[in-house]
Scaffold this motif. Sequence first.
Motif, mmCIF file in Angstrom:
data_model
loop_
_atom_site.group_PDB
_atom_site.id
_atom_site.type_symbol
_atom_site.label_atom_id
_atom_site.label_comp_id
_atom_site.label_asym_id
_atom_site.label_seq_id
_atom_site.Cartn_x
_atom_site.Cartn_y
_atom_site.Cartn_z
ATOM 1 N N PRO A 76 -43.133 18.715 -11.621
ATOM 2 C CA PRO A 76 -44.564 18.768 -12.430
ATOM 3 C C PRO A 76 -45.127 19.675 -11.593
ATOM 4 C CG PRO A 76 -43.873 16.560 -12.415
ATOM 5 C CD PRO A 76 -42.873 17.585 -11.304
ATOM 6 N N GLU A 77 -45.630 19.605 -10.278
ATOM 7 C CA GLU A 77 -46.816 21.081 -9.903
ATOM 8 C C GLU A 77 -45.927 22.317 -9.360
ATOM 9 O OE1 GLU A 77 -49.826 22.020 -7.479
ATOM 10 O OE2 GLU A 77 -49.403 19.929 -8.559
ATOM 11 N N GLU A 78 -44.452 22.067 -9.533
ATOM 12 C CA GLU A 78 -45.199 23.432 -9.870
ATOM 13 C C GLU A 78 -44.492 23.943 -10.857
ATOM 14 O OE1 GLU A 78 -39.622 25.478 -9.083
ATOM 15 O OE2 GLU A 78 -40.611 23.766 -8.001
ATOM 16 N N LEU A 79 -44.471 22.708 -12.874
ATOM 17 C CA LEU A 79 -44.295 22.938 -13.490
ATOM 18 C C LEU A 79 -45.469 24.376 -13.730
ATOM 19 C CD1 LEU A 79 -42.245 21.302 -15.568
ATOM 20 C CD2 LEU A 79 -41.871 23.529 -15.171
ATOM 21 N N ARG A 80 -46.685 23.307 -13.406
ATOM 22 C CA ARG A 80 -47.846 23.793 -13.840
ATOM 23 C C ARG A 80 -48.697 24.917 -12.827
ATOM 24 N NH1 ARG A 80 -52.574 24.038 -10.788
ATOM 25 N NH2 ARG A 80 -51.374 23.403 -8.899
ATOM 26 N N VAL A 81 -48.484 25.296 -11.434
ATOM 27 C CA VAL A 81 -48.424 26.870 -10.557
ATOM 28 C C VAL A 81 -47.317 27.763 -11.997
ATOM 29 C CG1 VAL A 81 -47.985 27.613 -8.947
ATOM 30 C CG2 VAL A 81 -48.797 25.558 -9.243
ATOM 31 N N ALA A 82 -46.017 27.361 -12.123
ATOM 32 C CA ALA A 82 -45.527 28.532 -12.852
ATOM 33 C C ALA A 82 -46.425 28.225 -14.397
ATOM 34 C CB ALA A 82 -44.107 27.500 -13.464
ATOM 35 N N ALA A 83 -47.133 27.184 -14.999
ATOM 36 C CA ALA A 83 -47.350 27.809 -16.472
ATOM 37 C C ALA A 83 -48.872 28.433 -16.125
ATOM 38 C CB ALA A 83 -47.875 25.952 -16.725
ATOM 39 N N GLU A 84 -49.343 28.383 -14.718
ATOM 40 C CA GLU A 84 -50.525 29.232 -15.109
ATOM 41 C C GLU A 84 -49.828 31.038 -14.269
ATOM 42 O OE1 GLU A 84 -53.719 29.512 -10.584
ATOM 43 O OE2 GLU A 84 -52.749 27.702 -10.920
ATOM 44 N N HIS A 85 -49.192 31.021 -13.569
ATOM 45 C CA HIS A 85 -48.665 32.212 -13.697
ATOM 46 C C HIS A 85 -48.255 32.732 -14.627
ATOM 47 C CE1 HIS A 85 -46.027 35.711 -11.813
ATOM 48 N NE2 HIS A 85 -45.279 35.264 -12.841
ATOM 49 N N GLU A 86 -47.566 32.036 -15.908
ATOM 50 C CA GLU A 86 -47.245 32.536 -16.849
ATOM 51 C C GLU A 86 -48.697 32.850 -18.370
ATOM 52 O OE1 GLU A 86 -45.751 31.202 -21.291
ATOM 53 O OE2 GLU A 86 -46.606 29.187 -19.681
ATOM 54 N N GLY A 147 -47.409 33.541 -9.223
ATOM 55 C CA GLY A 147 -45.863 33.739 -8.981
ATOM 56 C C GLY A 147 -44.977 34.207 -7.429
ATOM 57 N N ALA A 148 -45.717 34.306 -6.813
ATOM 58 C CA ALA A 148 -45.386 34.051 -5.308
ATOM 59 C C ALA A 148 -45.699 32.774 -4.910
ATOM 60 C CB ALA A 148 -46.061 34.395 -4.324
ATOM 61 N N THR A 149 -46.593 32.117 -5.613
ATOM 62 C CA THR A 149 -47.300 30.802 -4.824
ATOM 63 C C THR A 149 -46.068 30.059 -5.980
ATOM 64 O OG1 THR A 149 -49.726 31.149 -4.886
ATOM 65 C CG2 THR A 149 -49.248 29.232 -5.125
ATOM 66 N N ALA A 150 -45.883 30.008 -7.088
ATOM 67 C CA ALA A 150 -45.123 29.463 -7.612
ATOM 68 C C ALA A 150 -43.577 29.309 -7.259
ATOM 69 C CB ALA A 150 -45.000 29.789 -9.406
ATOM 70 N N VAL A 151 -42.920 30.638 -6.950
ATOM 71 C CA VAL A 151 -41.580 30.349 -5.643
ATOM 72 C C VAL A 151 -41.977 29.929 -4.664
ATOM 73 C CG1 VAL A 151 -39.755 31.908 -5.265
ATOM 74 C CG2 VAL A 151 -41.451 31.865 -7.578
ATOM 75 N N TRP A 152 -42.209 29.856 -3.589
ATOM 76 C CA TRP A 152 -43.138 29.533 -2.257
ATOM 77 C C TRP A 152 -43.452 28.683 -1.816
ATOM 78 C CZ3 TRP A 152 -42.334 35.304 -2.729
ATOM 79 C CH2 TRP A 152 -40.967 35.783 -1.903
ATOM 80 N N ASN A 153 -44.552 28.156 -2.279
ATOM 81 C CA ASN A 153 -46.028 26.988 -1.879
ATOM 82 C C ASN A 153 -46.321 26.234 -3.168
ATOM 83 O OD1 ASN A 153 -47.352 25.545 0.027
ATOM 84 N ND2 ASN A 153 -48.457 27.379 0.487
ATOM 85 N N HIS A 154 -45.425 26.019 -3.778
ATOM 86 C CA HIS A 154 -45.716 25.746 -5.193
ATOM 87 C C HIS A 154 -47.209 24.402 -4.746
ATOM 88 C CE1 HIS A 154 -42.005 23.258 -4.760
ATOM 89 N NE2 HIS A 154 -42.836 22.469 -5.078
ATOM 90 N N ASP A 155 -45.950 23.781 -4.228
ATOM 91 C CA ASP A 155 -47.157 22.734 -3.328
ATOM 92 C C ASP A 155 -48.547 22.240 -2.554
ATOM 93 O OD1 ASP A 155 -45.439 22.902 -1.698
ATOM 94 O OD2 ASP A 155 -44.744 20.533 -1.288
#
Length: 162
Positions: A76-86, A147-155
């Motif tokens: 879920p945390e990765e999806l949250r950050v990915a949605a923010e990137h979107e 985007g970089a946060t979503a890939v490398w440091n989402h939590d």
Amino acid sequence: MFDQVFDLPLHPLVVHAAVVFIPLAGLLGVLLVVPRTRSWARLPLLLVSLAAAASAFVARESGQSLLIAISATAPPEELRVAAEHEQDGDRLFYITVAYALVAVIAYIVSAPGKTLYRGALGIVLSVLLVLGAGALIVQSVIAGHSGATAVWNHDGTIDYST
């Protein structure tokens, strides 16, 4: 259509085109404002701003496809950050398209021999190009960072400062 190329996700590949074209379009817009470089920057601004809009569109579409693909298995945390990137990417797409429209208008009215770029229209276009260039660069950095946060440091557990 915007899912994969050679069994690799399309999004991380096409993002590199957007990373080059979007800030370059901003730089060329600023160069068009300067009278000395206007004739030189006119055609490159048109072409690069259209390429920037196209690459932003493909990056957006491929990013949405990638988000759908990972949504079944990502935490879920990765999806949250990915949605923010979107959301950041969507904003960048709209800014890039608006900037490309201004660039097209500037190309038309700054044709050699025409005096349309002078006066109020020239001032408005110049202001829009310079402010738009700033918006392109700032939003590119924001979208790239999320985007970089979503890939490398989402939590948020990795400290890169050491």
